[in-house]
Design an enzyme around this catalytic site. Structure first.
Site, short mmCIF file in Angstrom:
data_model
loop_
_atom_site.label_atom_id
_atom_site.label_comp_id
_atom_site.label_asym_id
_atom_site.label_seq_id
_atom_site.Cartn_x
_atom_site.Cartn_y
_atom_site.Cartn_z
CG HIS A 374 -55.79 -6.85 82.98
ND1 HIS A 374 -54.50 -6.47 82.56
CD2 HIS A 374 -55.53 -6.55 84.49
CE1 HIS A 374 -53.48 -6.24 83.26
NE2 HIS A 374 -54.05 -6.29 84.61
CE LYS A 565 -54.28 -11.92 68.83
NZ LYS A 565 -54.00 -10.57 69.39
NE ARG A 566 -56.55 -19.29 76.46
CZ ARG A 566 -56.64 -19.67 77.54
NH1 ARG A 566 -55.77 -19.82 78.58
NH2 ARG A 566 -57.65 -20.56 77.96
CE LYS A 571 -57.87 -13.00 73.13
NZ LYS A 571 -56.87 -11.94 73.60
CB THR A 673 -48.74 -7.70 75.47
OG1 THR A 673 -49.33 -8.99 75.61
CG2 THR A 673 -49.23 -6.90 76.49
CE LYS A 677 -45.50 -10.34 74.52
NZ LYS A 677 -46.60 -11.30 75.42
C1 F58 Z 1 -55.61 -9.69 78.94
N1 F58 Z 1 -56.31 -10.35 79.77
C2 F58 Z 1 -56.43 -8.47 78.01
N2 F58 Z 1 -56.94 -12.23 81.16
O1 F58 Z 1 -57.38 -9.50 77.23
C3 F58 Z 1 -55.55 -7.98 76.93
O2 F58 Z 1 -56.04 -7.19 76.28
C4 F58 Z 1 -54.26 -7.34 77.68
O3 F58 Z 1 -53.28 -6.88 76.80
C5 F58 Z 1 -53.73 -8.32 78.90
O4 F58 Z 1 -54.78 -8.72 79.53
C6 F58 Z 1 -52.68 -7.43 79.66
O5 F58 Z 1 -53.34 -6.30 80.08
C7 F58 Z 1 -56.18 -11.59 80.27
O6 F58 Z 1 -55.02 -12.05 79.66
C8 F58 Z 1 -56.98 -13.55 81.58
O7 F58 Z 1 -56.02 -14.47 81.05
C9 F58 Z 1 -57.79 -13.83 82.81
C10 F58 Z 1 -57.19 -14.60 83.79
C11 F58 Z 1 -58.12 -15.01 84.61
C12 F58 Z 1 -59.28 -15.89 84.10
C13 F58 Z 1 -59.84 -14.85 83.19
C14 F58 Z 1 -58.95 -14.55 82.10
#
Ligand code: F58
Length: 831
Positions: A374, A565-566, A571, A673, A677
């Site tokens: 991811h 988003k985060r 970003k 994602t 949405k």
């Molecule tokens: C996200 N990753 C991607 N990671 O950034 C986003 O582009 C993608 O759409 C999504 O995954 C689903 O495939 C993401 O959300 C985290 O939150 C990690 C969780 C564990 C710690 C490091 C970040």
């Protein structure tokens, strides 16, 4: 003493009716019954939480039958089960979703109305289970919804964190974190199953022994044991009987006290051991660079993986199937590298605990496991210092070293003399301090590796996992993400859903491509008017929420321009800030200038240790204060930062958006994602050619998408040629003006130091190339402003976005995984 054999209790037939009937009267009756007998409250003393709990139990009763039937069916038949291993499941509240999937939302509303209650108010009571950081955790939950909806046998495995993602409060424009006590009032959706617990070992040492026949074996003598208790939540599909299980493990000390400490009189040491064990499932790590080297994080990963694999092995044995056929019964997906220790743990369970030969075990392991990546950010790739890893998981380190030895032997035979390649492909990073590279372990131990959008998968093949791609190209494939239309359309945007169902029938809800049938309606004036009215209603609803929570009055007739988003530099929330400042300066220069009024809405959490991200939050609040204080601009530009952005808030926000901001630097957002949405709720996207934006633009049509910025390839070229942000700043008077105003303290009461780190970072480094994309972004936003004034055309584009968004249903994504990776098929559950 052994318990006597269980008597035959007969079938449930007679128990069913009262607790499962679906009409409004039956629901009202069950609700009052549950309020009294389950919640233990009289009607005159009931709080809103009591009422919510009573309704939740009423709904859960209606899930249980399907849930039990699903499990029985899977046992009886020869089915193949998807096991989705994920450290995060960001489920969002369950009540409304279950009502929709059961098909009893309207009946529940009527039942509550008859009792003088408002269903929406009760739905609002539910605490958000914040067991994830963002996109990755939410994707896991969308996938669970689609798996059940498509009748695919599946179990989701994860961790039941006692504290989920922190609550974000804003004080004086700064983010302040508070603990998320989501379990404070109880959780009616999960059933604890202490009888199905497993023990997990940690630390200690290994020892060789002879098993008498086939030679030497290894035994792991751990230093510590922890018990994993399952908490099971039913995940019901949409209008189907399939209710799969989400099994989240919580940690419990094996003995209430460490008896050796207890006997020596060290009471506190004994209790500390218990507390340490239970800490494992205490808290979700917020994504943070500081995760590196955090032993507790590795303990969490191993804890839930070991419990889950032990459960899987137990099922296989209970079914009297050979472990050599494990990959025929189960397919296990690793959601990023957080569960990658599964490669070594499955090998250990097969080889050490079940005496399988190494080669057979490796065959079973690699044919069972698959891995989804991811992220493309190098700093986000997980690696564990070898000493830490070996101290916690001594046997797993040995197993990994053996896997690596065999792997590198093969690499050497295929690429003789290419020691550089051997180093790059090794599971152990030996370039300095030694690390275990989890992405390498996951890739090697899987038969399938996928990215989450077409560009992302290409970049995996050409950059992050290039050497592995050259070694085993057949493992790699793309599975573009999707999101569930049940939560993100039907639940979040009921008015839009009604309109669509009235015009198209209901089938679009589980066959999103059916939305194509909207295309002929784009020129229907009545339809367009209804479309606009719904958007306007949703904007009013969000405006009311903003006024209630923040006291800011926003105009629903302004354009709602939203970025949620985060918060992360890649970003580029701060690129949005540069846009707002550009508009502000334009108005200051020319107060008469014609400009589309906009409400800029931000939301998102910054990792607690990520200073630059926190400074961006402060920056947004600071420019808001100045702009709102300026009578010249405040009716044209409004800025809102929604605190504590989460799934619940997302459900309010997406339906109210006119414009969706997807502005990451190309090549860095794996998929996104939120972009999906927004678009399925009729927002238009302004975005770069990054992640799934590219595919969204392909689907909805370039004319219905606002594109700007460098391509991933151009980013790479510019970086290689020596990117110089200061030169861009010096050449552009508008950019200079806004950057200078930040540096001069215009938005910080004259304090020049506050935003200096940000300004210096942009001028001297600008790793995420805001300056390079600045002009293109501003020009694009000018086109957006122009387009918005042509209401008919905007509505047309909005309708076309929804009509063509079908590809981004998680149902499509799950079908792709089933066909190409999992090789599974649906099993209809009869009741
Ligand atoms: C996200 N990753 C991607 N990671 O950034 C986003 O582009 C993608 O759409 C999504 O995954 C689903 O495939 C993401 O959300 C985290 O939150 C990690 C969780 C564990 C710690 C490091 C970040």
């Amino acid at each position: 003493m052994t318990a006597p054999a269980l008597p035959d209790l007969g079938s449930e037939g007679s128990l069913k009716t009262q607790r499962t009937a679906a009409g409004a009267d039956a629901l009202a009756h069950s609700f009052l019954d549950n309020l009294f007998f389950v919640q233990g409250r009289s009607r005159d003393r009931a709080t809103y939480n009591d009422l919510y709990m009573a309704l939740a139990h009423t709904v859960r009763d209606r899930l249980v039958e399907r849930w039990i039937q699903t499990v029985l069916n899977y046992r009886a038949q020869d089915v193949r089960v998807v096991c989705y291993l994920s450290a995060e499941f960001l489920t969002g509240p369950h009540l409304a979703n279950n009502l929709i999937n059961l098909g009893i939302y309207d009946e529940a509303e009527e039942a509550m109305r008859k009792l003088g209650l408002d269903l929406e108010t009760l739905i609002e009571q539910e605490a958000e289970p914040g067991l994830g950081n963002g996109g990755l955790g939410r994707l896991a939950s969308c996938f669970m919804d689609s798996l059940a909806t498509l009748d695919i046998p599946a179990i989701g495995y994860g961790i039941r964190y006692e504290y989920g993602i922190f609550d974000q409060e804003i004080r004086d424009g700064w983010q302040v974190e508070a603990t998320d006590k989501w379990l404070r009032l109880g959780n009616p959706w999960a059933l604890e199953r202490p009888e199905d617990a497993f023990e997990v070992k940690f630390g200690g040492r290994t020892e060789r022994y002879s098993d008498g026949s086939s030679g030497f074996r290894v035994r792991w003598i751990p230093e510590k044991l922890v018990r994993g208790i399952p908490n099971d939540t039913p995940i019901l599909g949409y209008r189907t009987n399939t209710a799969n299980t989400l099994r989240l493990w919580s940690a419990q000390a094996v003995e209430s006290f460490n008896f050796s400490s207890f006997n020596t009189g060290d009471f506190f040491a004994a209790v500390r051991d218990k507390v340490d064990s239970e800490n494992i499932s205490k808290i979700l790590y917020p994504n943070d660079e500081q995760i590196k080297g955090k032993q507790l994080r590795l303990e969490q990963q191993f804890f839930f993986v070991s419990c889950s694999l032990q459960h899987i092995v137990k099922i296989q044995k209970a079914q009297e199937r050979p472990l050599a056929d494990l990959h025929r019964t189960f397919t296990i997906q690793m959601n990023d590298t957080h569960p990658a220790i599964a490669v070594a743990e499955l090998m250990r369970l097969l080889v050490d605990e079940n005496q399988m030969e190494w080669d057979s075990a490796w065959h079973v392991t690699t044919h069972t496991l698959s891995y989804t990546n991811h992220t493309l950010l190098p700093e986000a790739l997980e690696k564990w210092p070898v000493p830490l890893f070996g101290a916690l998981l001594p046997r797993h380190l040995e197993i990994i070293e053996e896997i690596n030895r065999r792997h590198l032997e093969e690499v050497r035979s295929r690429f003789p003399g290419d020691e550089e390649r051997v180093h790059r492909l090794s599971i152990i990073d030996e370039s300095g301090e030694r690390y275990v590279r989890m992405a390498h372990l996951a890739t090697l131990g899987s038969h399938a590796v996928n990215g989450v959008a077409a560009l992302h998968t290409d970049l995996l093949k050409t950059h992050v996992l290039r050497d592995f791609y050259e070694l085993t190209p057949e493992k790699f494939s793309n599975k573009t993400n999707g999101v569930t239309p049940r939560r993100w359309m039907v639940l979040a945007n009921p008015r839009l859903a009604h309109l669509l169902s009235r015009r198209l029938g209901h089938s679009w809800i589980h066959d999103l491509e059916k939305l194509r049938k909207l295309e002929p309606l784009v020129d229907d004036q009545d339809f367009a008017r209804e479309w606009r009215n719904i958007k306007h209603h949703n904007k009013q609803r969000l405006a009311a929420y903003i006024y209630q929570t923040l006291g800011i009055a926003v105009d629903p007739d302004s354009m709602f321009d939203i970025l949620v988003k985060r918060i992360h530099e890649y970003k580029r929330q701060h690129l949005k800030v540069l846009h707002i400042l550009t508009l502000y300066k334009r108005i200051q220069r020319n107060p008469e200038i014609a400009m589309q009024p906009r409400t800029f809405i931000f939301g998102g959490k910054a990792a607690p240790g990520y200073h630059m991200a926190k400074l961006i939050i402060k920056l947004i609040h600071s420019i808001a204060a100045v702009i709102h204080g300026d009578p010249l601009v405040r009716d044209r530009l409004k800025i809102v930062f929604l605190p504590n952005y989460n799934v619940k808030l997302g459900q309010r926000v997406y339906p109210a958006a006119d414009l969706s901001e997807q502005i990451s630097l190309a090549g860095l957002e794996a998929s996104g994602t939120g972009n999906m949405k927004f678009a399925m709720n009729g927002a238009l996207t302004v975005g770069t050619l990054d992640g799934a934006n590219i595919e969204i633009r392909e689907e909805v049509g370039a004319d219905n998408f606002f594109l700007f910025g460098l391509t991933a390839q151009e980013v790479e070229q510019k970086k290689a040629a020596g990117y110089n942000p200061r030169a861009i700043y010096e050449a552009d008077p508008h950019l200079r003006e806004i950057v200078d105003s930040l540096a001069a303290g215009e938005f910080s009461h004259g304090d020049r130091s506050l935003f200096e780190p940000l300004v210096q970072n942009l001028l001297n480094d600008d790793r995420f190339m805001l300056f390079a994309d600045y002009q293109s972004y501003i020009d694009c936003q000018d086109r957006v402003g122009q387009s918005y004034r042509d209401t008919d055309h905007w509505t047309r584009m909005s309708i076309l976005n929804v009509a063509r968004i079908g590809k981004f249903s998680s149902d499509r994504a799950i079908r792709d995984y089933c066909a190409e990776i999992w090789k599974t098929w649906p099993v209809k559950i009869e009741i």
